[in-house]
Write a protein that holds these residues in place. Structure first.
Motif, PDB file in Angstrom:
ATOM      1  N   SER A   1       0.845  -1.194   0.000  1.00 11.76           N
ATOM      2  CA  SER A   1       0.000   0.000   0.000  1.00 11.76           C
ATOM      3  C   SER A   1       0.876   1.238   0.000  1.00 11.76           C
ATOM      4  O   SER A   1       1.623   1.479   0.945  1.00 11.76           O
ATOM      5  N   ALA A   2       0.800   1.981  -1.056  1.00 11.78           N
ATOM      6  CA  ALA A   2       1.514   3.254  -1.170  1.00 11.78           C
ATOM      7  C   ALA A   2       1.110   3.874  -2.491  1.00 11.78           C
ATOM      8  O   ALA A   2       0.719   3.167  -3.428  1.00 11.78           O
ATOM      9  N   ASP A   3       1.229   5.156  -2.566  1.00 14.81           N
ATOM     10  CA  ASP A   3       0.934   5.849  -3.817  1.00 14.81           C
ATOM     11  C   ASP A   3       2.175   5.915  -4.690  1.00 14.81           C
ATOM     12  O   ASP A   3       3.292   6.007  -4.188  1.00 14.81           O
ATOM     13  N   GLN A   4       1.953   5.882  -5.975  1.00 18.67           N
ATOM     14  CA  GLN A   4       3.012   6.103  -6.956  1.00 18.67           C
ATOM     15  C   GLN A   4       4.250   5.251  -6.687  1.00 18.67           C
ATOM     16  O   GLN A   4       5.332   5.760  -6.390  1.00 18.67           O
ATOM     17  N   ILE A   5       4.066   3.963  -6.771  1.00 14.96           N
ATOM     18  CA  ILE A   5       5.189   3.051  -6.623  1.00 14.96           C
ATOM     19  C   ILE A   5       5.307   2.175  -7.856  1.00 14.96           C
ATOM     20  O   ILE A   5       4.324   1.909  -8.541  1.00 14.96           O
TER      21      ILE A   5
END
Length: 122
Positions: A24-28
């Motif tokens: 879960s993380a943005d822009q990876i």
């Protein structure tokens, strides 16, 4: 980057379990994902890894019994474990590495999950 694992538990020898691990993380952008395990009194060891292109690699001890797969849309890696043996008992850890967009640049990351217990009874 946070990795959240699920699917561990207690199973009899010969049984099956399926582990899941979601990043879960943005822009990876995730490169390799994998599973490692650590039994009591032993060092952490590789179980299986899978590249971004879907090429798997297995430890000899699980070859033919475990299958690793991934869903690049969901940033999730799975480990299907069949024909489980008591010696498979361990805490299983998910790992992922890649790049994350932060502060106007891509930076590398190498993340680990919190671990999930797998216990195989004889």
């Amino acid at each position: 980057v946070q990795l959240v694992e699920s699917g561990g538990g207690l199973v009899q020898a010969g049984g099956s379990l399926r582990l899941s691990c979601a990043a879960s993380a943005d822009q990876i952008s995730i490169d390799a994902m994998g599973w490692y395990r650590q039994a009591p009194g032993k060092q952490r060891e590789l179980v299986a890894t899978i590249t971004g292109g879907g090429i798997p690699n297995y430890a000899d001890s699980v070859q033919g019994r475990f299958t690793i797969s991934r869903d690049n849309v969901k940033n999730t890696v799975y480990l299907q474990m069949n024909s489980l043996k008591p010696e498979d008992t361990a805490v299983y850890y998910c790992n992922a590495n890649g790049r994350r967009w932060a502060v106007f640049s891509w930076t590398r990351f190498d993340a680990w999950g919190q671990g999930t217990q797998v216990t195989v009874s004889s």
